[in-house]
Scaffold this motif. Structure first.
Motif, PDB file in Angstrom:
ATOM      1  N   GLY A   1       2.822   6.243  -5.839  1.00  0.00           N
ATOM      2  CA  GLY A   1       2.609   6.332  -7.279  1.00  0.00           C
ATOM      3  C   GLY A   1       2.900   5.069  -8.053  1.00  0.00           C
ATOM      4  O   GLY A   1       2.814   5.077  -9.287  1.00  0.00           O
ATOM      5  N   ALA A   2       3.233   3.979  -7.395  1.00  0.00           N
ATOM      6  CA  ALA A   2       3.527   2.735  -8.110  1.00  0.00           C
ATOM      7  C   ALA A   2       2.233   2.086  -8.587  1.00  0.00           C
ATOM      8  O   ALA A   2       1.227   2.062  -7.875  1.00  0.00           O
ATOM      9  N   SER A   3       2.253   1.574  -9.804  1.00  0.00           N
ATOM     10  CA  SER A   3       1.107   0.838 -10.322  1.00  0.00           C
ATOM     11  C   SER A   3       1.002  -0.509  -9.609  1.00  0.00           C
ATOM     12  O   SER A   3       1.980  -0.978  -9.019  1.00  0.00           O
ATOM     13  N   PRO A   4      -0.173  -1.167  -9.661  1.00  0.00           N
ATOM     14  CA  PRO A   4      -0.294  -2.481  -9.008  1.00  0.00           C
ATOM     15  C   PRO A   4       0.738  -3.497  -9.509  1.00  0.00           C
ATOM     16  O   PRO A   4       1.304  -4.250  -8.714  1.00  0.00           O
ATOM     17  N   THR A   5       0.980  -3.496 -10.819  1.00  0.00           N
ATOM     18  CA  THR A   5       1.955  -4.438 -11.372  1.00  0.00           C
ATOM     19  C   THR A   5       3.363  -4.124 -10.884  1.00  0.00           C
ATOM     20  O   THR A   5       4.121  -5.021 -10.474  1.00  0.00           O
ATOM     21  N   PHE A   6       3.735  -2.849 -10.910  1.00  0.00           N
ATOM     22  CA  PHE A   6       5.078  -2.454 -10.474  1.00  0.00           C
ATOM     23  C   PHE A   6       5.265  -2.731  -8.984  1.00  0.00           C
ATOM     24  O   PHE A   6       6.328  -3.203  -8.553  1.00  0.00           O
ATOM     25  N   ALA A   7       4.236  -2.454  -8.190  1.00  0.00           N
ATOM     26  CA  ALA A   7       4.327  -2.700  -6.749  1.00  0.00           C
ATOM     27  C   ALA A   7       4.458  -4.195  -6.453  1.00  0.00           C
ATOM     28  O   ALA A   7       5.194  -4.601  -5.541  1.00  0.00           O
TER      29      ALA A   7
ATOM     30  N   LYS B   1       0.830  -1.208   0.000  1.00  0.00           N
ATOM     31  CA  LYS B   1       0.000   0.000   0.000  1.00  0.00           C
ATOM     32  C   LYS B   1       0.862   1.255   0.000  1.00  0.00           C
ATOM     33  O   LYS B   1       0.529   2.261  -0.628  1.00  0.00           O
TER      34      LYS B   1
ATOM     35  N   HIS C   1       1.891   1.895  -3.461  1.00  0.00           N
ATOM     36  CA  HIS C   1       0.795   2.496  -4.218  1.00  0.00           C
ATOM     37  C   HIS C   1       0.662   3.986  -3.912  1.00  0.00           C
ATOM     38  O   HIS C   1       0.427   4.809  -4.815  1.00  0.00           O
TER      39      HIS C   1
END
Length: 270
Positions: free
Chosen positions: A175-181, A169, A172
């Motif tokens: 600014g990280a996208s779900p895939t990048f996170a 979280k 996120h």
């Protein structure tokens, strides 16, 4: 402090050290005399190297399949509410409640030329003739993959449940996208359990006997079957012991190489 480890050291020596030492001595023994014939025969007979190479290939294939299928299953289970996760884990461990021999024969029935799998594929028009799915390497890999899959899912699930999701979280919120996170935060944290499960599957696969013997139909000769034949068919304990010692050395060598890059002791500790 050392005194507390004495019982464990005695147990390891009696149940691991002594049998291995006995096998090592037996591999150099024949007709009451010292000999290295059993080891030289392995160098001369190509069937030993073929069996060893086939064992490694099948074990790697089973491990790769377990990794591909097991990670998504473990991830989904770790994200479910506790009640639904418990139900999902029940389905994962149900095979443990059934005899290994029964499960192997079930796959033999499913995969045979007039079995359920071939009949289903022919009925929907995917194939015109039955596929050869048993008594070969294909059937061996399928049956072993089904049996070994829980050994990857369970340790990986335990590892995933300990991951602090607030870290994801936080990614996120930055600014990280779900895939990048997932790939930069969650996946690295799950890697110890993932690799430990894969290592467990590989180690169990290299010594597997029942499933390759049945689904391989005597054509897929893994190293465990070679040892069994030396004992039960040819009554050569020395030959069987030499194969077991060489195979143990190969597996230990694989562990040593992995430990150079993955720190195996830390993975198993996780």
């Amino acid at each position: 402090m050392f005194g507390l480890t004495v019982p464990a050291l005695v147990m390891v020596t009696l149940f691991l050290g002594v049998p291995v030492a006995w096998l090592f001595g037996l591999s150099f023994y024949e007709d009451g005399q010292f000999t290295a014939r059993h080891f030289t025969r392995m160098l001369e007979d190509s069937s030993y190297s073929r069996s060893l190479w086939l064992t490694v290939q099948i074990s790697v294939a089973v491990t790769a399949f377990a990794m591909i299928v097991g990670y998504p299953v473990s991830y989904v289970l770790s994200q479910l509410p506790r009640r639904w996760a418990a139900i999902g884990l029940t389905f994962v461990v149900i095979p443990f409640w059934t005899s290994l021999l029964v499960r192997t024969y079930a796959w033999l029935i499913l995969l045979q030329r007039k079995g359920v799998v071939n009949d289903a594929l022919m009925s929907i028009g995917i194939i015109d003739e039955p596929l050869y799915l048993v008594h070969n390497v294909t059937g061996t890999i399928i049956g072993m993959s089904h049996i070994m899959l829980p050994f990857l899912i369970l340790p990986l699930y335990a590892n995933m449940k300990r991951i602090d999701l607030s870290l994801v979280k936080a990614a996120h919120s930055l600014g990280a996208s779900p895939t990048f996170a997932f790939w930069t935060v969650y996946f690295p944290l799950s890697l110890p359990g993932f690799l430990a499960g894969a290592l467990l599957v590989f180690v169990l696969s290299v010594g597997f006997y029942i499933t390759p013997a049945i689904l391989g139909g005597g054509r897929t000769i893994m190293i465990s079957m070679l040892i069994e034949r030396n004992v039960n068919l040819f009554f050569e304990w020395g030959a069987a012991s030499s194969v077991a010692i060489v195979f143990l050395a190969v597996v230990l060598g694989i562990f040593w190489i992995l430990n150079r890059f993955l720190a195996v002791e830390r993975l198993m500790g996780e």
